[in-house]
Each structure stands twice: as structure tokens, then as C-alpha cells.
Design a protein around this motif. Structure first.
Motif, PDB file in Angstrom:
ATOM      1  N   ALA A  90     -51.395 -44.828  79.407  1.00 59.99           N
ATOM      2  CA  ALA A  90     -51.683 -43.970  78.274  1.00 59.99           C
ATOM      3  C   ALA A  90     -53.100 -43.414  78.303  1.00 59.99           C
ATOM      4  O   ALA A  90     -53.437 -42.556  77.502  1.00 59.99           O
ATOM      5  CB  ALA A  90     -51.464 -44.748  76.971  1.00 59.99           C
TER       6      ALA A  90
ATOM      7  N   PRO B  55     -55.434 -43.776  73.840  1.00 60.97           N
ATOM      8  CA  PRO B  55     -54.677 -42.947  72.903  1.00 60.97           C
ATOM      9  C   PRO B  55     -55.305 -42.831  71.512  1.00 60.97           C
ATOM     10  O   PRO B  55     -55.130 -41.826  70.829  1.00 60.97           O
ATOM     11  CB  PRO B  55     -53.314 -43.648  72.827  1.00 60.97           C
ATOM     12  N   ASP B  56     -56.047 -43.849  71.077  1.00 64.50           N
ATOM     13  CA  ASP B  56     -56.662 -43.798  69.752  1.00 64.50           C
ATOM     14  C   ASP B  56     -57.987 -43.053  69.744  1.00 64.50           C
ATOM     15  O   ASP B  56     -58.668 -42.990  68.723  1.00 64.50           O
ATOM     16  CB  ASP B  56     -56.844 -45.207  69.183  1.00 64.50           C
ATOM     17  N   GLY B  57     -58.375 -42.466  70.888  1.00 65.40           N
ATOM     18  CA  GLY B  57     -59.618 -41.713  70.973  1.00 65.40           C
ATOM     19  C   GLY B  57     -60.816 -42.535  71.401  1.00 65.40           C
ATOM     20  O   GLY B  57     -61.899 -41.985  71.627  1.00 65.40           O
TER      21      GLY B  57
ATOM     22  N   ALA C  35     -60.620 -34.267  77.647  1.00 62.70           N
ATOM     23  CA  ALA C  35     -59.728 -35.419  77.498  1.00 62.70           C
ATOM     24  C   ALA C  35     -58.720 -35.192  76.370  1.00 62.70           C
ATOM     25  O   ALA C  35     -57.545 -35.577  76.484  1.00 62.70           O
ATOM     26  CB  ALA C  35     -60.544 -36.681  77.235  1.00 62.70           C
ATOM     27  N   LEU C  36     -59.162 -34.564  75.289  1.00 57.68           N
ATOM     28  CA  LEU C  36     -58.237 -34.258  74.192  1.00 57.68           C
ATOM     29  C   LEU C  36     -57.156 -33.274  74.648  1.00 57.68           C
ATOM     30  O   LEU C  36     -55.982 -33.410  74.273  1.00 57.68           O
ATOM     31  CB  LEU C  36     -59.005 -33.689  72.998  1.00 57.68           C
TER      32      LEU C  36
ATOM     33  N   GLN D 259     -54.704 -35.264  76.483  1.00 59.84           N
ATOM     34  CA  GLN D 259     -53.826 -35.995  75.560  1.00 59.84           C
ATOM     35  C   GLN D 259     -52.730 -35.086  75.014  1.00 59.84           C
ATOM     36  O   GLN D 259     -51.581 -35.512  74.841  1.00 59.84           O
ATOM     37  CB  GLN D 259     -54.632 -36.569  74.394  1.00 59.84           C
ATOM     38  N   ASP D 260     -53.076 -33.837  74.756  1.00 62.33           N
ATOM     39  CA  ASP D 260     -52.085 -32.897  74.223  1.00 62.33           C
ATOM     40  C   ASP D 260     -50.973 -32.605  75.220  1.00 62.33           C
ATOM     41  O   ASP D 260     -49.882 -32.162  74.831  1.00 62.33           O
ATOM     42  CB  ASP D 260     -52.763 -31.585  73.811  1.00 62.33           C
TER      43      ASP D 260
ATOM     44  N   VAL E   4     -56.175 -41.141  79.474  1.00 64.07           N
ATOM     45  CA  VAL E   4     -56.373 -39.828  80.091  1.00 64.07           C
ATOM     46  C   VAL E   4     -57.838 -39.723  80.506  1.00 64.07           C
ATOM     47  O   VAL E   4     -58.695 -40.443  79.976  1.00 64.07           O
ATOM     48  CB  VAL E   4     -56.010 -38.666  79.141  1.00 64.07           C
TER      49      VAL E   4
ATOM     50  N   ARG F 191     -49.537 -34.909  77.030  1.00 67.05           N
ATOM     51  CA  ARG F 191     -48.661 -36.063  77.093  1.00 67.05           C
ATOM     52  C   ARG F 191     -47.599 -35.964  76.018  1.00 67.05           C
ATOM     53  O   ARG F 191     -47.902 -35.647  74.868  1.00 67.05           O
ATOM     54  CB  ARG F 191     -49.450 -37.359  76.923  1.00 67.05           C
TER      55      ARG F 191
END
Length: 317
Positions: A10, A29-31, A294-295, A298-299, A12, A301
Motif C-alpha cells: 500500500a 495510505p494514511d499520509g 506521492a498523493l 495514491q490516486d 507509494v 491506486r
């Protein structure tokens, strides 16, 4: 502390290719950050060597963090739809298919973006823009650019503010013009102009700021001209868009009130709006663009579902 054992698939990674440094993060995943680091870009070695360094750094991160996706942010003119660095003057890049080559290197999905837009995205989700609907993100470093962020989204149309001519016939600029804002207001220009004026080597923009505050007349004049030039261009950039805030990023934002207060004053003298935008420093500093990359990763995924959810018919669109 690391999350690799808990969420190996999970994580990135995000990279930002800067003129001086390649900055990178690995994000859970939680930032939260699993890793944050940097390597010298050494653009003087040529465009191929820079690209090789980027790919090697990404591969090292992938070996340590087993990412499910990656994101990369680059400066200059970009083709976001094609994942191409169209032209990055300070890196020597022209028509480089960055996203494709990074995806081939890592064998994971790769998101690609302009460094200013990704920095604005990160400030919107994690930093100084979280509590407002609209802001102008303006990183001031080797170059100067801007991205308008609306409702947490940077729709594009970034302004290369550094190449607006503010002093016709002035110093030459890497873009091929002369007298551009970048030649007087960027961190590199502030340091260069002070060195030329005094003959002193190895002076940084932060040194010039400190000397200006201590009463050095040459430093104060160069610092003030940089602030006035940026305020002049920002006044035009704000225009009818009326952002709630202007978020100043890059190394000069670290100078704090000695930079932001004169900039606020210079803007207030130029803006006629009864409710001018509030000028604030970036909350994420020099990592903003890497965090934004990185965000974006995440988008890419797909949403995670409980075991068996897909069998029950709960598919993502």
C-alpha cells in the motif's frame, strides 16, 4: 519507525526533480511518511545523467519500500497527458518520456505532474491550503512559478511567473529573454546579484536576507528589489481570480517575516481589492512537490475493499 511490514503493497513513492536536489518520499495510505530523502541532481552532468540518477533513486526506493504506485513531479513545460517533460531549461530536458521510462524501471503505475501543481495539491490536502477554497501557490526557488488551486484541485494553466519581464533590458535569463522576474527575485538571482555587487563568493539568498536585516545596504537593496518585483507580478497574477490566500513556497519562504512582511506590504500597496488575499508561508516547505507526487500516486491506486467484497459484487467504477 517503518510501516513496510504492515502495508508493503500500500506504500507509494513520490519524487520531485529539482535543479539542485531530487527529493523523494515514501507514503503510507494514511499520509504518514515511511521515508523522506534527497539526492543531488547535479544538472551540470547533462540531461541523460540527470535522468539516470532519477531512475536509480526510484529503483532504490522501490527495493526498500515495494510501492504499489509511484509519482514524479518535474519543472518547466510538461505534457501531463503523455507524461513528457517537454522542456526543462535548468535540467536540459527536451521531449523526455519521463512517465514511461519510470514505469518501465519500476513496473508499477506512475503518475506524472508539473512540480508546481503537485506542490499546490499537497498544500491543499496536507498544508497551508487545507482550510480555504482557493489559493495561489507560488514556490520561489531557482525559478518562480504559480498554480491556482480551487477546491483542492490544481486545474492547470500554471503561470511561469519567473519569465515575466519586469526589468526590460536587464540580466539575461535561461529562457533566452532578459530582465525576467527570475533574474532579480529567485533565490539564485538574489545570491548571484549580491556576489557580483560585492565580489564575495559562496553567499546564499539566506545570507543576503540576514545581512539585509543586519543593516547591509547592498543586501537590503537587492532584497527589496526582489520583493518589489515579485509583488508586481503577483498583482497581475491575482487579477480577477481573487484567491483567498497566496501560499509562498520554496527556500525563501523559510526566511519568515523578513520576507513575507515586506511582500505583504508591497502587495497591499498595489492591490485595490477591499479583501486582498492573505499571504502565508508553505506548511510543507521544500518537500511539497514530492508529497504531491506521492498523493497523485495514491490516486492511481484502486480503493481497498474488505476480503470477499469483489465476490459480493462490490466493484469499483
Amino acid at each position: 519507525m517503518t510501516h513496510r511490514a504492515e502495508v508493503p503493497s500500500a506504500v507509494v513513492i513520490g519524487l520531485e526533480v529539482g535543479v539542485a536536489q531530487i527529493r523523494a518520499v515514501a507514503m503510507a495510505p494514511d499520509g504518514s511518511l515511511v521515508h523522506s530523502g534527497r539526492r543531488p541532481t547535479r544538472a551540470d552532468r547533462g540531461p541523460d545523467a540527470v535522468l539516470e540518477t532519477v531512475l536509480e533513486y526510484a529503483a532504490d526506493l522501490a527495493r526498500h519500500h515495494a510501492p504499489s504506485a509511484a509519482g514524479i513531479a518535474v519543472p518547466g513545460l510538461v505534457g501531463e497527458a503523455t507524461g513528457t517533460s517537454v522542456f526543462a531549461a535548468h535540467l536540459g530536458w527536451r521531449e523526455i518520456p519521463v512517465r514511461r521510462w519510470l514505469a518501465e524501471e519500476l513496473d508499477v503505475p506512475v503518475a506524472f505532474g508539473h512540480d508546481v501543481r503537485t506542490g499546490g495539491l499537497a498544500e491543499a490536502r496536507l498544508g497551508a491550503g487545507r482550510s480555504c477554497r482557493s489559493f495561489l501557490y507560488v514556490p520561489v526557488g531557482t525559478g518562480i512559478a504559480a498554480s491556482m488551486v480551487l477546491d483542492g484541485y490544481a486545474p492547470g494553466g500554471d503561470g511561469e511567473l519567473g519569465h515575466v519581464v519586469v526589468r526590460p533590458g536587464g540580466d539575461p535569463c535561461p529562457c533566452g529573454g532578459s530582465g525576467c522576474l527570475e533574474t532579480i527575485a529567485s533565490a539564485a538571482a538574489i545570491a548571484r546579484r549580491y556576489r557580483l555587487a560585492t565580489g564575495e563568493a559562496r553567499v546564499t539568498a539566506r545570507d543576503v536576507q540576514a545581512r539585509a536585516a543586519a543593516g547591509d545596504g547592498t543586501a537590503a537593496a537587492i532584497w527589496q528589489e526582489a520583493v518589489e518585483g515579485l509583488a508586481e507580478v503577483l498583482t497581475a497574477a491575482v487579477g480577477d481570480s481573487a484567491p483567498e490566500r497566496i501560499v509562498i513556497g520554496g527556500p525563501l519562504s523559510l526566511a519568515g517575516r523578513t520576507y513575507l512582511d515586506p511582500l505583504r506590504k508591497a502587495l497591499s500597496e498595489r492591490l485595490t481589492s477591499p479583501d486582498p488575499p492573505r499571504v502565508v508561508a508553505s506548511a510543507l516547505g521544500r518537500r511539497a512537490a514530492a508529497l504531491g507526487a506521492a498523493l497523485l500516486a495514491q490516486d492511481l491506486r484502486p480503493p481497498r475493499h474488505p476480503a470477499g467484497a469483489e465476490a459480493a459484487g462490490h466493484h469499483s467504477a
